[in-house]
Design a protein around this motif. Structure first.
Motif, PDB file in Angstrom:
ATOM      1  N   VAL A   1     -66.797  60.473  47.923  1.00  0.00           N
ATOM      2  CA  VAL A   1     -65.456  59.953  47.644  1.00  0.00           C
ATOM      3  C   VAL A   1     -65.207  59.913  46.137  1.00  0.00           C
ATOM      4  N   PHE A   2     -64.039  60.405  45.733  1.00  0.00           N
ATOM      5  CA  PHE A   2     -63.600  60.358  44.341  1.00  0.00           C
ATOM      6  C   PHE A   2     -62.107  60.070  44.327  1.00  0.00           C
ATOM      7  N   ALA A   3     -61.555  59.779  43.154  1.00  0.00           N
ATOM      8  CA  ALA A   3     -60.146  59.375  43.076  1.00  0.00           C
ATOM      9  C   ALA A   3     -59.497  59.946  41.827  1.00  0.00           C
ATOM     10  N   GLY A   4     -58.175  59.906  41.813  1.00  0.00           N
ATOM     11  CA  GLY A   4     -57.407  60.358  40.660  1.00  0.00           C
ATOM     12  C   GLY A   4     -55.933  60.414  41.006  1.00  0.00           C
ATOM     13  N   ALA A   5     -55.152  60.829  40.062  1.00  0.00           N
ATOM     14  CA  ALA A   5     -53.706  60.912  40.259  1.00  0.00           C
ATOM     15  C   ALA A   5     -53.338  62.227  40.956  1.00  0.00           C
TER      16      ALA A   5
ATOM     17  N   PRO B   1     -50.155  46.550  38.925  1.00  0.00           N
ATOM     18  CA  PRO B   1     -50.845  46.164  40.160  1.00  0.00           C
ATOM     19  C   PRO B   1     -50.929  47.278  41.200  1.00  0.00           C
ATOM     20  N   HIS B   2     -50.078  48.294  41.047  1.00  0.00           N
ATOM     21  CA  HIS B   2     -50.046  49.359  42.037  1.00  0.00           C
ATOM     22  C   HIS B   2     -49.686  50.670  41.345  1.00  0.00           C
ATOM     23  N   ASN B   3     -50.295  51.755  41.775  1.00  0.00           N
ATOM     24  CA  ASN B   3     -49.977  53.068  41.231  1.00  0.00           C
ATOM     25  C   ASN B   3     -49.772  54.012  42.421  1.00  0.00           C
ATOM     26  N   PRO B   4     -48.532  54.312  42.768  1.00  0.00           N
ATOM     27  CA  PRO B   4     -48.276  55.163  43.939  1.00  0.00           C
ATOM     28  C   PRO B   4     -48.768  56.599  43.775  1.00  0.00           C
ATOM     29  N   ASP B   5     -49.083  57.002  42.543  1.00  0.00           N
ATOM     30  CA  ASP B   5     -49.584  58.352  42.295  1.00  0.00           C
ATOM     31  C   ASP B   5     -51.104  58.451  42.506  1.00  0.00           C
ATOM     32  N   TRP B   6     -51.763  57.306  42.611  1.00  0.00           N
ATOM     33  CA  TRP B   6     -53.223  57.284  42.714  1.00  0.00           C
ATOM     34  C   TRP B   6     -53.670  57.637  44.124  1.00  0.00           C
ATOM     35  N   ALA B   7     -54.647  58.507  44.226  1.00  0.00           N
ATOM     36  CA  ALA B   7     -55.161  58.931  45.531  1.00  0.00           C
ATOM     37  C   ALA B   7     -56.679  58.857  45.534  1.00  0.00           C
ATOM     38  N   ALA B   8     -57.228  58.708  46.719  1.00  0.00           N
ATOM     39  CA  ALA B   8     -58.672  58.809  46.927  1.00  0.00           C
ATOM     40  C   ALA B   8     -58.895  59.974  47.876  1.00  0.00           C
ATOM     41  N   TRP B   9     -59.898  60.768  47.569  1.00  0.00           N
ATOM     42  CA  TRP B   9     -60.224  61.932  48.394  1.00  0.00           C
ATOM     43  C   TRP B   9     -61.674  61.842  48.843  1.00  0.00           C
ATOM     44  N   ALA B  10     -61.970  62.473  49.960  1.00  0.00           N
ATOM     45  CA  ALA B  10     -63.338  62.571  50.446  1.00  0.00           C
ATOM     46  C   ALA B  10     -63.689  64.036  50.639  1.00  0.00           C
ATOM     47  N   LEU B  11     -64.816  64.438  50.083  1.00  0.00           N
ATOM     48  CA  LEU B  11     -65.314  65.793  50.265  1.00  0.00           C
ATOM     49  C   LEU B  11     -66.348  65.750  51.385  1.00  0.00           C
ATOM     50  N   ARG B  12     -66.054  66.476  52.460  1.00  0.00           N
ATOM     51  CA  ARG B  12     -66.999  66.609  53.575  1.00  0.00           C
ATOM     52  C   ARG B  12     -67.742  67.924  53.362  1.00  0.00           C
ATOM     53  N   PRO B  13     -69.030  67.848  53.052  1.00  0.00           N
ATOM     54  CA  PRO B  13     -69.736  69.067  52.653  1.00  0.00           C
ATOM     55  C   PRO B  13     -69.989  70.040  53.789  1.00  0.00           C
ATOM     56  N   THR B  14     -69.875  71.314  53.437  1.00  0.00           N
ATOM     57  CA  THR B  14     -70.362  72.387  54.293  1.00  0.00           C
ATOM     58  C   THR B  14     -71.718  72.856  53.790  1.00  0.00           C
TER      59      THR B  14
END
Length: 174
Positions: A80-84, A139-152
Motif C-alpha cells: 500500500v502506498f499513497a499520493g495525490a 483536515p481533508h484532501n479530496p485529491d489524496w488517494a491510497a493504492w494497493a499493488l497486488r503482485p504478480t
C-alpha cells in the motif's frame, strides 16, 4: 592524465564490506513474509529509511516514470502506498494500473522488486492516511488517494562479492 568518469565510477565500491547471506531454500512460502523479514532486518541493522521505495509507472503515452515514496502498509499480500491523484503517478495509474515498486538497501546489498496490478483503495483508507501525515494543516484532501499493488511477481535479490548474486522469485498463478 585525468581519470575518466568511467574510471571514477569503476573505482567506487559496489557493496558494503560485509553482506548478509541468503539461502532461498529457507525462504517462507509467501513473498510478503520474506519481505517483512528483510524489512525487519533492515530496521534492526539501522538502515536509513528502509520503507522508502521507487514506484515505476507507465502512463497513457507508454513512457515510464519513476519516483520515490514511502510504503504505507502491507496488508493481505498487497503493498500500500499513497499520493495525490493529480500527480504524474496518479495520472499514470488511472491510465495504466500496472506498476512496480523497488526497495533497495545498499548497506545490506539487498533489493526487492514487486510488480503487478494496482487498484485504488476506498476513500476512508486515503483519508486516514492523509490525517496521519505529519504537519497536516487541512483536515481533508479530496485529491489524496491510497493504492494497493497486488503482485504478480516479487523478486528478492541478495548481492555477493563474487558477483554470484542470489535471486529468488515468487510468481502468482493468476
Amino acid at each position: 592524465m585525468s581519470d575518466t568518469l568511467r574510471d571514477r565510477l569503476r573505482a567506487l565500491p559496489a557493496f558494503a564490506d560485509t553482506l548478509p547471506t541468503f539461502d532461498p531454500t529457507t525462504a517462507p512460502a509467501r513473498a510478503d513474509e520474506l519481505f517483512l523479514q528483510w524489512l525487519d532486518d533492515a530496521i534492526a541493522r539501522g538502515v536509513a529509511h528502509p520503507h522508502v521505495c521507487t514506484l515505476s509507472t507507465a502512463g497513457p503515452t507508454g513512457h515510464v516514470t519513476a519516483r520515490t515514496l514511502i510504503l504505507k502498509d502491507l496488508v493481505d499480500g498487497q503493498w500500500v502506498f499513497a499520493g495525490a491523484r493529480s500527480t504524474r503517478k496518479g495520472i499514470d495509474l488511472a491510465a495504466n494500473p500496472s506498476a512496480a515498486l523497488t526497495f533497495y538497501w545498499p548497506e545490506l546489498g539487498r533489493q526487492v522488486r514487486v510488480t503487478g496490478e494496482v487498484e485504488e483503495l476506498a476513500s476512508d483508507v486515503a483519508a486516514a492516511d492523509w490525517a496521519a501525515r505529519p504537519a497536516v494543516t487541512e483536515p481533508h484532501n479530496p485529491d489524496w488517494a491510497a493504492w494497493a499493488l497486488r503482485p504478480t511477481e516479487v523478486e528478492f535479490w541478495q548481492a555477493r562479492h563474487d558477483r554470484q548474486h542470489v535471486r529468488h522469485w515468487y510468481r502468482s498463478a493468476g
